[in-house]
Design an enzyme around this catalytic site. Structure first.
Site, PDB file in Angstrom:
ATOM      1  CB  CYS A 294      46.901  43.871  48.410  1.00  0.00           C
ATOM      2  SG  CYS A 294      47.948  43.307  47.145  1.00  0.00           S
TER       3      CYS A 294
ATOM      4  CB  SER B  89      41.701  41.575  40.099  1.00  0.00           C
ATOM      5  OG  SER B  89      42.913  42.210  40.375  1.00  0.00           O
ATOM      6  CG  LEU B  90      38.957  34.854  38.774  1.00  0.00           C
ATOM      7  CD1 LEU B  90      38.574  35.218  37.351  1.00  0.00           C
ATOM      8  CD2 LEU B  90      39.473  33.411  38.813  1.00  0.00           C
ATOM      9  CG  HIS B  91      39.176  39.281  43.439  1.00  0.00           C
ATOM     10  ND1 HIS B  91      40.355  38.830  43.975  1.00  0.00           N
ATOM     11  CD2 HIS B  91      39.465  40.520  42.945  1.00  0.00           C
ATOM     12  CE1 HIS B  91      41.303  39.751  43.823  1.00  0.00           C
ATOM     13  NE2 HIS B  91      40.793  40.776  43.192  1.00  0.00           N
TER      14      HIS B  91
ATOM     15  CB  CYS C 206      39.456  47.699  46.162  1.00  0.00           C
ATOM     16  SG  CYS C 206      40.859  48.731  45.729  1.00  0.00           S
TER      17      CYS C 206
ATOM     18  CB  CYS D 252      53.424  47.757  44.785  1.00  0.00           C
ATOM     19  SG  CYS D 252      51.674  47.787  44.477  1.00  0.00           S
TER      20      CYS D 252
ATOM     21  N   GLY E 286      44.697  52.365  41.044  1.00  0.00           N
ATOM     22  CA  GLY E 286      44.213  52.551  39.680  1.00  0.00           C
ATOM     23  C   GLY E 286      44.177  51.296  38.832  1.00  0.00           C
ATOM     24  CD  GLU E 287      42.321  47.923  35.241  1.00  0.00           C
ATOM     25  OE1 GLU E 287      42.044  47.194  36.204  1.00  0.00           O
ATOM     26  OE2 GLU E 287      43.144  47.598  34.358  1.00  0.00           O
TER      27      GLU E 287
ATOM     28  CB  CYS F 160      36.772  46.243  43.279  1.00  0.00           C
ATOM     29  SG  CYS F 160      37.190  46.186  41.522  1.00  0.00           S
TER      30      CYS F 160
ATOM     31  CB  CYS G 253      40.200  53.186  40.829  1.00  0.00           C
ATOM     32  SG  CYS G 253      40.078  51.805  39.671  1.00  0.00           S
TER      33      CYS G 253
ATOM     34  CB  SER H  81      47.444  43.510  38.677  1.00  0.00           C
ATOM     35  OG  SER H  81      46.212  43.114  39.233  1.00  0.00           O
TER      36      SER H  81
ATOM     37  CD  GLU I 119      49.200  55.890  49.962  1.00  0.00           C
ATOM     38  OE1 GLU I 119      49.235  56.445  51.065  1.00  0.00           O
ATOM     39  OE2 GLU I 119      48.438  54.956  49.705  1.00  0.00           O
TER      40      GLU I 119
ATOM     41  CG  ASN J 123      45.562  43.369  53.269  1.00  0.00           C
ATOM     42  OD1 ASN J 123      46.035  42.839  54.260  1.00  0.00           O
ATOM     43  ND2 ASN J 123      46.078  43.220  52.066  1.00  0.00           N
TER      44      ASN J 123
HETATM   45  N1  SAH Z   1      43.305  47.803  39.424  1.00  0.00           N
HETATM   46  C1  SAH Z   1      44.146  46.687  39.268  1.00  0.00           C
HETATM   47  C2  SAH Z   1      45.458  46.788  40.022  1.00  0.00           C
HETATM   48  C3  SAH Z   1      45.420  47.375  41.420  1.00  0.00           C
HETATM   49  S1  SAH Z   1      44.729  46.417  42.704  1.00  0.00           S
HETATM   50  C4  SAH Z   1      43.409  45.427  39.656  1.00  0.00           C
HETATM   51  O1  SAH Z   1      42.323  45.531  40.199  1.00  0.00           O
HETATM   52  O2  SAH Z   1      43.926  44.350  39.361  1.00  0.00           O
HETATM   53  C5  SAH Z   1      45.943  45.178  43.090  1.00  0.00           C
HETATM   54  C6  SAH Z   1      45.364  43.906  43.720  1.00  0.00           C
HETATM   55  O3  SAH Z   1      44.930  44.127  45.083  1.00  0.00           O
HETATM   56  C7  SAH Z   1      44.117  43.422  42.991  1.00  0.00           C
HETATM   57  O4  SAH Z   1      44.138  42.033  42.806  1.00  0.00           O
HETATM   58  C8  SAH Z   1      43.025  43.821  43.940  1.00  0.00           C
HETATM   59  O5  SAH Z   1      41.870  43.092  43.693  1.00  0.00           O
HETATM   60  C9  SAH Z   1      43.660  43.542  45.281  1.00  0.00           C
HETATM   61  N2  SAH Z   1      42.971  44.179  46.407  1.00  0.00           N
HETATM   62  C10 SAH Z   1      42.249  45.304  46.408  1.00  0.00           C
HETATM   63  N3  SAH Z   1      41.767  45.572  47.649  1.00  0.00           N
HETATM   64  C11 SAH Z   1      42.213  44.589  48.451  1.00  0.00           C
HETATM   65  C12 SAH Z   1      42.068  44.326  49.852  1.00  0.00           C
HETATM   66  N4  SAH Z   1      41.404  45.151  50.660  1.00  0.00           N
HETATM   67  N5  SAH Z   1      42.649  43.217  50.354  1.00  0.00           N
HETATM   68  C13 SAH Z   1      43.374  42.400  49.550  1.00  0.00           C
HETATM   69  N6  SAH Z   1      43.564  42.613  48.220  1.00  0.00           N
HETATM   70  C14 SAH Z   1      42.981  43.687  47.667  1.00  0.00           C
HETATM   71 FE1  SF4 Z   2      40.300  49.860  40.983  1.00  0.00          FE
HETATM   72 FE2  SF4 Z   2      41.751  47.560  41.129  1.00  0.00          FE
HETATM   73 FE3  SF4 Z   2      40.683  48.659  43.340  1.00  0.00          FE
HETATM   74 FE4  SF4 Z   2      39.095  47.519  41.539  1.00  0.00          FE
HETATM   75  S1  SF4 Z   2      40.681  46.477  42.766  1.00  0.00           S
HETATM   76  S2  SF4 Z   2      38.736  49.501  42.548  1.00  0.00           S
HETATM   77  S3  SF4 Z   2      40.141  48.064  39.650  1.00  0.00           S
HETATM   78  S4  SF4 Z   2      42.246  49.570  42.040  1.00  0.00           S
END
Ligand code: SAH
Ligand code: SF4
Length: 427
Positions: free
Chosen positions: A399, A279-281, A168, A154, A225-226, A165, A161, A257, A141, A356
């Site tokens: 996202c 992606s700190l969170h 996600c 994007c 993906g990462e 997380c 992946c 990212s 996608e 989301n």
């Molecule tokens: N794997 C990489 C890049 C893909 S994710 C990473 O983790 O950075 C892109 C962004 O979307 C990241 O910051 C991720 O943490 C965020 N993300 C993932 N799931 C989400 C969700 N359900 N709602 C909002 N942001 C989310």
């Molecule tokens: Fe993979 Fe990024 Fe999703 Fe974490 S946030 S599972 S690293 S795609």
């Protein structure tokens, strides 16, 4: 969600003619990608090869050494400036060489299995790439987000992946495989085809769409993906995307990212030179261990040290810290204060992302007032902290909602998600 308002869908393609008829009224200019026969799986793609690799490929086909540089220059122009996807269109290359190239290589695009257009103009494509080796075809996608004065694509780096997380959706899917440099770039090429970002095939030689007139001005490696677990391929693709004689995207308009693959962070700046997003969170290791489990391997201190050492970091080239707002989990004002303390001394932007939701997820998005108070506190401490407006939610393009079709959501789940969004959950 089928037939719902605000988006149109190209169904899975069973019959090329049929799909063409359905596709052609979607966007202008007409899709060139859809008109082409499918990519032959046994031919290697020229897309994604470095100039050196392309020169070697030409030499192996018998192109005399004194010609290879010139031929590479021509091919590069056709592929990345003109966006052609058929050797027949390369009229300054002899018929004979075109036929040889065609016999050994492909420059065709992947099949577009589905194109969805959201009410807010966001577009999502599901692209199918041919199998590699004994594998199966994979679906990927890619999302386009138009905004005032810019358009961001994007891009995905992997199918699935390896990381998990917990908030996600992609993280619930196992890694299927890494994408090749060609497959990463083809997402950009297909999007430019569909958005009319390449000149029409019959415009005079050399005509290009000027940078300021382009629909895609920025790219973010924030799809599935990462990217730093597919470093070499992502590097190769981004170096081609930013090559000044080709796609010419400025490295300042490309953001990678990562969830925090510390050993590759320095290399990202040194070898690719693009902007970095983390992606700190969470601001405490105990919580980040749960939300972003790679934290157990590379905890916050190591991550932030790697950020401080990021090459060419300055106020003009800040790191973006992404922070997903999870109700009652990481959204207190104490968290906001700790965030400010944690980032002290690092030129940073903080991107607050409303969570989301997806069916089966264990979290809720923070209340809007909470997000605003959090943002206020961070702003007052001197950090730009835009709240990222969710885009393309009606087509699951926001996202963290991307997931490949091999693990497509069950219809009941989709209906559940739609109901959640209509009820304003997570707004
Ligand atoms: N794997 C990489 C890049 C893909 S994710 C990473 O983790 O950075 C892109 C962004 O979307 C990241 O910051 C991720 O943490 C965020 N993300 C993932 N799931 C989400 C969700 N359900 N709602 C909002 N942001 C989310
Ligand atoms: Fe993979 Fe990024 Fe999703 Fe974490 S946030 S599972 S690293 S795609």
């Amino acid at each position: 969600m089928k037939g719902g308002p605000g988006f149109r869908r190209v169904p899975a393609k069973t019959d090329l003619k049929n799909a063409m008829a359905l596709t052609l009224d979607l966007t202008k200019p007409e899709s060139r990608a859809q008109l082409r026969p499918q990519m032959a799986v046994d031919k290697k793609s020229l897309i994604g090869l470095s100039r050196d690799a392309m020169a070697q490929a030409l030499a192996a086909l018998g192109v005399p050494e004194r010609q290879t540089r010139m031929r590479v220059r021509q091919l590069w122009h056709w592929l990345y400036v003109r966006g052609v996807s058929d050797f027949a269109q390369m009229f300054n290359i002899s018929k004979e060489l075109r036929a040889t190239l065609d016999a050994h290589f492909t420059i065709a695009r992947p099949e577009i299995v589905e194109e969805q257009i959201s009410q807010d103009g966001t577009r999502k494509w599901l692209m199918r790439f041919p199998p590699r080796g004994a594998g199966r075809p994979v679906d990927v996608e890619t999302v386009y987000i138009p905004e005032e004065g810019r358009g961001t694509l994007c891009i995905s780096s992997q199918v699935g992946c390896t990381l998990t997380c917990t908030f996600c959706h992609t993280g619930t899917q196992k890694l299927v495989r890494n994408l090749t440099p060609g497959e990463i770039l083809e997402q950009l090429l297909v999007a430019r085809d569909r958005l009319g970002d390449f000149p029409d095939a019959d415009t005079p030689d050399g005509a290009i769409v000027p940078a300021e007139g382009r629909k895609i001005t920025n790219i973010v490696m924030m799809g599935m993906g990462e990217p730093l677990y597919n470093f070499d391929n992502v590097k190769e693709a981004l170096l081609i995307a930013s090559d000044g004689d080709g796609l010419s995207l400025s490295k300042r308009r490309i953001t990678l990212s990562t969830s925090g693959v510390v050993p590759e962070i320095y290399r990202t700046g040194e070898e690719i030179g693009v902007m970095l997003a983390i992606s700190l969170h969470a601001v405490r290791d105990e919580l980040r261990d749960v939300l972003v489990p790679i934290n157990k391997k590379y905890p916050l201190k190591e991550l932030l040290d790697a950020c401080r050492a990021y090459p060419s970091l300055s106020n003009a080239r800040r790191i973006t810290f992404e922070y997903v707002m999870l109700k009652g989990v990481n959204d207190s004002l104490d968290d906001a204060r700790a965030l400010v303390r944690l980032l002290r001394g690092i030129p940073a932007k903080i991107n607050l992302i409303p969570f989301n939701p997806w069916p089966g997820s264990d979290y809720e998005c923070s209340d809007w007032e909470q997000i605003e108070e959090f943002a206020d506190l961070v702003n007052k401490a001197g950090y730009a902290s835009p709240i990222r407006t969710p885009r393309g939610r009606d087509i699951l393009a926001a996202c963290g909602q991307l997931k490949s079709a091999s693990e497509r959501m069950k219809k009941t789940d989709r209906l559940k998600l739609e109901a959640m969004m209509i009820a304003g959950h997570g707004e």
